[in-house]
Enzyme design. Structure first.
Site, PDB file in Angstrom:
ATOM      1  CE  LYS A 126      -4.281  -1.839   1.444  1.00 27.67           C
ATOM      2  NZ  LYS A 126      -5.604  -1.547   1.892  1.00 27.67           N
ATOM      3  CE  LYS A 156      -5.774  -8.424  -1.342  1.00 27.53           C
ATOM      4  NZ  LYS A 156      -5.277  -8.228  -0.050  1.00 27.53           N
ATOM      5  CE  LYS A 175     -14.222  -3.993   1.751  1.00 29.59           C
ATOM      6  NZ  LYS A 175     -13.434  -4.126   2.978  1.00 29.59           N
TER       7      LYS A 175
HETATM    8  P1  AMP Z   1     -11.100  -6.348   4.123  1.00 27.61           P
HETATM    9  O1  AMP Z   1     -12.244  -6.089   3.226  1.00 27.61           O
HETATM   10  O2  AMP Z   1      -9.774  -6.067   3.495  1.00 27.61           O
HETATM   11  O3  AMP Z   1     -11.267  -5.755   5.479  1.00 27.61           O
HETATM   12  O4  AMP Z   1     -11.109  -7.914   4.338  1.00 27.61           O
HETATM   13  C1  AMP Z   1     -12.093  -8.559   5.125  1.00 27.61           C
HETATM   14  C2  AMP Z   1     -11.835 -10.046   5.156  1.00 27.61           C
HETATM   15  O5  AMP Z   1     -12.029 -10.597   3.864  1.00 27.61           O
HETATM   16  C3  AMP Z   1     -10.407 -10.417   5.563  1.00 27.61           C
HETATM   17  O6  AMP Z   1     -10.457 -11.560   6.385  1.00 27.61           O
HETATM   18  C4  AMP Z   1      -9.733 -10.728   4.254  1.00 27.61           C
HETATM   19  O7  AMP Z   1      -8.696 -11.668   4.382  1.00 27.61           O
HETATM   20  C5  AMP Z   1     -10.884 -11.311   3.437  1.00 27.61           C
HETATM   21  N1  AMP Z   1     -10.705 -11.068   2.003  1.00 27.61           N
HETATM   22  C6  AMP Z   1     -10.660  -9.864   1.379  1.00 27.61           C
HETATM   23  N2  AMP Z   1     -10.448 -10.014   0.052  1.00 27.61           N
HETATM   24  C7  AMP Z   1     -10.368 -11.353  -0.169  1.00 27.61           C
HETATM   25  C8  AMP Z   1     -10.170 -12.161  -1.346  1.00 27.61           C
HETATM   26  N3  AMP Z   1     -10.013 -11.623  -2.549  1.00 27.61           N
HETATM   27  N4  AMP Z   1     -10.159 -13.510  -1.186  1.00 27.61           N
HETATM   28  C9  AMP Z   1     -10.334 -14.074   0.027  1.00 27.61           C
HETATM   29  N5  AMP Z   1     -10.511 -13.368   1.161  1.00 27.61           N
HETATM   30  C10 AMP Z   1     -10.535 -12.027   1.074  1.00 27.61           C
END
Ligand code: AMP
Ligand code: TRP
Length: 325
Positions: A111, A192, A195
């Site tokens: 980041k 991956k 968002k």
């Molecule tokens: P975040 O939206 O970054 O706060 O992520 C929330 C949860 O979703 C965390 O446990 C991440 O590891 C999981 N996560 C986010 N993006 C992915 C993805 N592309 N594949 C699998 N898990 C994800």
């Protein structure tokens, strides 16, 4: 009962990666554990975000958590900034973590890379995440693959604290799903699903309707050799679709590969299976957005319960480190 804690950033719309990598596990874990789930709005402040947007997204995040099937009668659902102890314990833990440890974090490196200025909060982010988890003495933390390193650091911090100031924190374990821990972008299968809004066609939102899902799955990038085989290294696009189908049909990617010969058939069935998987989420969310009071009540009650646990842990940690009580 074992304690489970996890968090999700309200920095954008929830997508299939969030659902498959994390939220699905959260729902499964709430039955067998004392589960606390948190909308981590303080973490969303580590990068530029519009205040009004953050407020909206935090509310939407709570709607989505209820829509995926979390039951506020069973699990504790709350917003991080509503429980002051997160920021307070984060400071104590920042004073035990080292620059070297934080500098090694790959999420920080990714980041911060190429940015002209980097906020201090982005750097100390993992100490706040450690505080989130350790405040609740969580045994298990259901997360996607990208959070493994942060969990390792949380364990380090807990162990070091316990050794220096006395056994106080439970040392938590990451619970990462066997399949779907890393859902890839449908257009860029080398990265991956995330968002960031720069790949709308590669990202399936949890609230997408069947037509949107169908369009995105059909346009998903695969490869040209036409071989139906699960091989994330050499065939990342196809393997991502096989893994998603495995999740949606409760089988394994290899079993799915054995059932199909043509990519087109797999995509058609996958689009249908994903639309079905997300249908109840979409339906519940549509009802909940019109019931803001219900959502706010859930968050208020959740914060109250969370605060009771967090303040007890914080008080012990502060005292252990020598703060005057
Ligand atoms: P975040 O939206 O970054 O706060 O992520 C929330 C949860 O979703 C965390 O446990 C991440 O590891 C999981 N996560 C986010 N993006 C992915 C993805 N592309 N594949 C699998 N898990 C994800
Ligand atoms: N860092 C996590 C992510 O980006 C979100 C998070 C913050 C979290 N605090 C947490 C996850 C505590 C699990 C436990 O996805």
């Amino acid at each position: 009962m074992p304690r489970v804690f996890s968090g999700v950033k309200p920095s954008g719309d929830f997508h299939l990666g969030t659902y498959v990598g994390a939220l699905r596990q959260w729902v499964a874990e709430q039955e067998r554990n004392d589960a606390l789930y948190c909308v981590v709005d303080l973490h969303a402040l580590t990068e530029e975000i519009d205040p009004a947007y953050l407020r909206t997204m935090s509310f939407n995040a709570a709607v989505n958590l209820l829509a995926v099937g979390l039951d506020p009668e069973v699990a504790t659902i709350f917003v991080q900034s509503h429980v002051a102890e997160h920021a307070r314990l984060a400071w104590l833990l920042e004073c035990t973590a080292t620059m070297g440890e934080l500098r090694r974090m790959t999420q920080f490196k990714a980041k911060a890379h190429g940015q002209e200025t980097v906020r201090v909060g982005l750097f100390t982010y993992p100490a706040l995440m450690a505080a989130d988890i350790l405040l609740y003495q969580a045994d298990r933390v259901p997360v996607g693959d990208d959070q493994r390193q942060h969990l390792e650091l949380t364990r380090e911090i807990a162990q070091r604290f316990n050794a220096r100031y006395g056994e106080l924190f439970v040392v938590p374990e990451a619970a990462v799903p066997a399949i779907g821990a890393r859902v890839m972008d449908l257009q860029h299968p080398d990265r991956k699903m995330s968002k960031s809004v720069d790949s709308p066609l590669g990202t399936i939102g949890v609230l997408d309707d069947p037509a949107q899902i169908d369009r995105k799955v059909k346009k998903a990038v695969t490869d040209t050799d036409g071989e139906m085989r699960y091989d994330p290294e050499k065939k990342p696009g196809l393997s991502n679709l096989l893994a998603l189908m495995a999740v949606a049909t409760q089988s394994t990617p290899e079993e799915v590969a054995a059932r199909y010969t043509r990519y087109g058939d797999l995509k058609r069935d996958l689009a249908e299976a994903l639309a079905e998987l997300l249908r109840p989420v979409r339906e519940r969310a549509a009802v909940l957005v019109d019931e803001p009071d219900t959502v706010h009540d859930v968050l208020r009650a959740g914060a109250e319960r969370a605060r009771a646990i967090a303040s007890a842990t914080y008080a012990r940690a502060a005292e252990a480190m020598g703060l005057l009580s």
